[in-house]
Design an enzyme around this catalytic site. Structure first.
Site, mmCIF file in Angstrom:
data_model
loop_
_atom_site.group_PDB
_atom_site.id
_atom_site.type_symbol
_atom_site.label_atom_id
_atom_site.label_comp_id
_atom_site.label_asym_id
_atom_site.label_seq_id
_atom_site.Cartn_x
_atom_site.Cartn_y
_atom_site.Cartn_z
ATOM 1 N N CYS A 338 0.792 -1.231 0.000
ATOM 2 C CA CYS A 338 0.000 0.000 0.000
ATOM 3 C C CYS A 338 0.830 1.290 0.000
ATOM 4 C CB CYS A 338 -1.016 -0.003 1.135
ATOM 5 S SG CYS A 338 -0.555 -0.868 2.619
ATOM 6 N N LYS A 473 -12.352 -3.581 8.591
ATOM 7 C CA LYS A 473 -12.295 -4.420 7.397
ATOM 8 C C LYS A 473 -13.424 -5.436 7.383
ATOM 9 C CE LYS A 473 -8.866 -7.429 9.621
ATOM 10 N NZ LYS A 473 -7.701 -8.290 9.434
ATOM 11 N N HIS A 519 -8.357 -0.924 0.654
ATOM 12 C CA HIS A 519 -7.398 -2.005 0.423
ATOM 13 C C HIS A 519 -8.209 -3.266 0.151
ATOM 14 C CE1 HIS A 519 -4.142 0.162 2.884
ATOM 15 N NE2 HIS A 519 -5.256 0.803 3.216
#
Length: 650
Positions: A338, A473, A519
């Site tokens: 990232c 997430k 992500h």
């Protein structure tokens, strides 16, 4: 009296001091026999612990993870008691419940080396103690009392743990002759434990530090019925046959070399072909969703990871910093992709009209794992993530998140993962120091994930404290063909890295704004995904993915020339074909190649050579008879086309 609120919203009054087991008895005798633990206002308790105030409760049985946790945690204590009686010099580390069973890390004493034969003796002792119906008693103690008690027993590992605890929050659990430092919860007594299997021994450094003493870790599993253990043993035998390390070797997919280094897989030609097909499949899907492919280096300046926060968070767990001949210049093997993608985003000015930007990369990263934790392809030191980072406006966030969920759905459908749930991993509000970023951004990110998952109709569970340090997430938990759970695929929302890297776009108001970052890695890592795929399919991959779709087996040397020409023809027709022209009997060749899980076995002898035909055997179906070569080519292409059209909905 206390008011007890049940999960359906109903409320009943009980006398103060009632416990979970008594509440279960008031509902039904059957439930009282099956209940294992209780949550009281969200905290898991022993069934025998008194409730002295109004509370919301939920009762857990074997069907619930919380019920199994109490069962297996209690079993770890039972095993410790058996060890203490059989080996009085044993010192104890930690003994938690895990996803399937429990373990205890122990120091069995000077000169004592436990073996598999000893485990049978320990099992017998555990069953003997279980039948004594020993109660698990919870005892509150002060820190000093705990230190005095375990110091007097020379339980140095427990003393070390107590020194890290806060006074006023320390409890013992005692059953029979064994007392342990523990938070609980536990079963009411040992009689619930009816069937026991201690499964394996391993070495484990105390507190995971390789500079500490190596302890003996004993794994086990227990059940409330012998029949359940018998069924589990059958399942484990099936799992052994599906072990990706065993099948990977038989199919010549991957290997490891101590000369190269532990945890660094070598992809053999057939494994590389399999992996290439998976990558090509995902590239095609990503292209349909507007992703751009990028490539970044395997190393980066250490300051890059200090900016991202990865160095501070994972530096001690990563590989050593690489120094160069230039004084003061330091690099790291890339632990994450990232930060590199953030720098790609910054290569030119961005407008709101350019967003979303979607960068994808099959990027290899490196993270140090202790040698004792390495396991085939599922736990390695170098692995390739099917990584992508999306940069979007806050208004685009939910839609982009939902599109990533769609990609994961396509992958699961293609590879026949039908049974899955999604885990919403949030930060623990009680432990905010673990995370970076503002409360406002965290709340926005968490809300976007929860809403997107709900709109996609996902079956979700919520786990506090499982978020990444920079954002919440969504993790996908998949059940394989024999019911085991694997974590595959993750999507994360991140307001923090754009802030740390000062990423910007010009909005419609002509002002500078921060993008939101997503992500995502649908496979997770190529290594782990391939391992799970092997175990899910038992190596019997769908035809479109199989490294070898067909193998030609010669009956004798007289048909070798025809076989070679046939192999060339099939490979030129985009049918991945191997050739087995060894000087072996045809029965042996069939057995060997069925072991390699090749979908089609083509037997050729003199008659087939004369007639330009092949005798076809299908993996799992047996003999399909003889057919012309052109017929076989049409057959296999039709099957592959049908599979791919189904995947891509073409």
């Amino acid at each position: 009296m206390v008011k007890i609120t049940f999960p359906d919203g109903s409320v009943k009054e009980f006398e103060s001091g009632i416990n979970g087991l008594e509440i279960a008895k008031s509902i039904s005798p059957k439930l009282a026999k099956e209940v294992l633990s209780i949550s009281v206002d969200g905290e898991i308790w022993d069934l025998t612990r008194p409730i002295d105030k109004d509370a919301e409760i939920k009762l857990f049985t074997w069907e619930d993870e919380e019920g199994k946790h109490a069962f297996w945690h209690s079993s770890a204590h039972l095993m410790a008691e058996a060890l203490q009686q059989l080996y009085p010099d044993t010192k104890f580390g930690i003994g938690p419940a895990i996803e399937n069973g429990f373990y205890y890390d122990v120091d069995p004493g000077e000169g004592v080396v436990l073996t598999d034969k000893d485990l049978v003796v320990v099992e017998k002792k555990m069953l003997e103690l279980a039948r004594e119906r020993q109660e698990f008693c919870r005892i509150n103690v002060s820190k000093q009392q705990a230190l005095d008690h375990f110091s007097s027993l020379q339980e140095n590992y427990k003393v070390e743990l107590i020194n890290d605890l806060e006074d006023g929050k320390i409890t013992y659990y005692r059953q029979g002759t064994f007392t342990d430092l523990c938070r609980g919860p536990h079963l009411p007594d040992t009689s619930y434990i009816k069937a026991i299997k201690l499964t394996s021994l391993a070495g484990a450094y105390w507190r995971g530090n390789e500079h500490n003493k190596m302890l003996t870790r004993i794994y086990g599993i227990t059940f409330p019925k012998q029949k359940m253990l018998d069924e589990w043993l059958v399942l484990m035998e099936e799992a052994k046959q599906r072990d990706h390390r065993k099948i990977g070797k038989e199919m010549e997919l991957f290997a490891f070399s101590q000369e190269v280094g532990a945890g660094l897989p070598l992809w053999l030609p057939k494994g590389a072909m399999l992996r290439d097909r998976l990558e090509a499949f995902l590239r095609k899907v990503q292209k349909q969703y507007g992703y751009q492919q990028v490539i970044t280096p395997h190393i980066g300046n250490v300051n890059l990871y200090k900016t991202s926060g990865h160095f501070q968070k994972y530096g001690k767990d990563s590989f050593q910093v690489i120094t160069t001949p230039q004084e003061g210049e330091e690099f790291m093997l890339k632990p994450m992709n990232c930060p590199h993608h953030c720098e790609i985003y910054k290569t030119k000015p961005r407008s709101y009209k350019d967003l979303p930007v979607r960068f994808a990369e099959f990027g290899t990263v490196y993270r140090y794992e202790q040698s004792g934790e390495l396991h085939g392809l599922t736990r390695v030191r170098g692995f390739t993530q099917d990584d992508a980072h999306l940069f979007c406006t806050p208004d685009q966030l939910k839609e982009e998140f939902m599109k990533v969920i769609d990609i994961i759905f396509i992958i699961f459908k293609a590879l026949d993962f039908k049974d899955f749930t999604a885990q919403v991993s949030l930060r623990d509000p009680k432990d905010k120091e673990k995370y970076i970023g503002t409360d406002e951004n965290w709340e926005k990110a968490e809300r976007a994930i929860i809403e997107a998952a709900a709109e996609k109709g996902l079956k979700t569970t919520v786990e506090l404290g499982e978020a990444a340090f920079y954002g919440p997430k969504l993790d996908f938990m998949v059940k394989d063909a024999i019911g085991r759970k694997w974590q595959l695929g993750t999507i994360q929302v991140d307001y923090n890295l754009p802030e740390r890297f000062k990423l910007e776009y010009t909005g419609a108001d002509n002002q500078k704004h921060r993008p939101v970052m997503i992500h995502r890695a649908p496979f997770g890592s190529m290594e782990r995904f391939v391992a799970v795929l092997i175990e899910h399919t038992g190596g019997k991959f769908p035809l479109w993915l199989a490294p070898d779709q067909a193998v030609i087996l010669t009956v004798s040397e007289k048909s070798n020339e025809y076989a070679r020409k046939l192999s060339e023809l099939l490979n030129n027709s985009d049918i991945r074909t191997a050739l087995d022209d060894r000087n072996e009997k045809i029965g042996r060749k069939i057995r060997d190649n069925e072991l390699k899980k090749i979908p089609y076995l083509l037997v050729v002898g003199e008659n087939e050579a004369k007639e330009n035909r092949v005798s076809v055997r299908r993996q799992g179906q047996g003999d399909m008879g003889a057919m012309r070569v052109e017929e076989f080519i049409e057959l296999i292409k039709k099957e592959v086309d049908g599979q791919l059209k189904s995947i891509y909905n073409e």
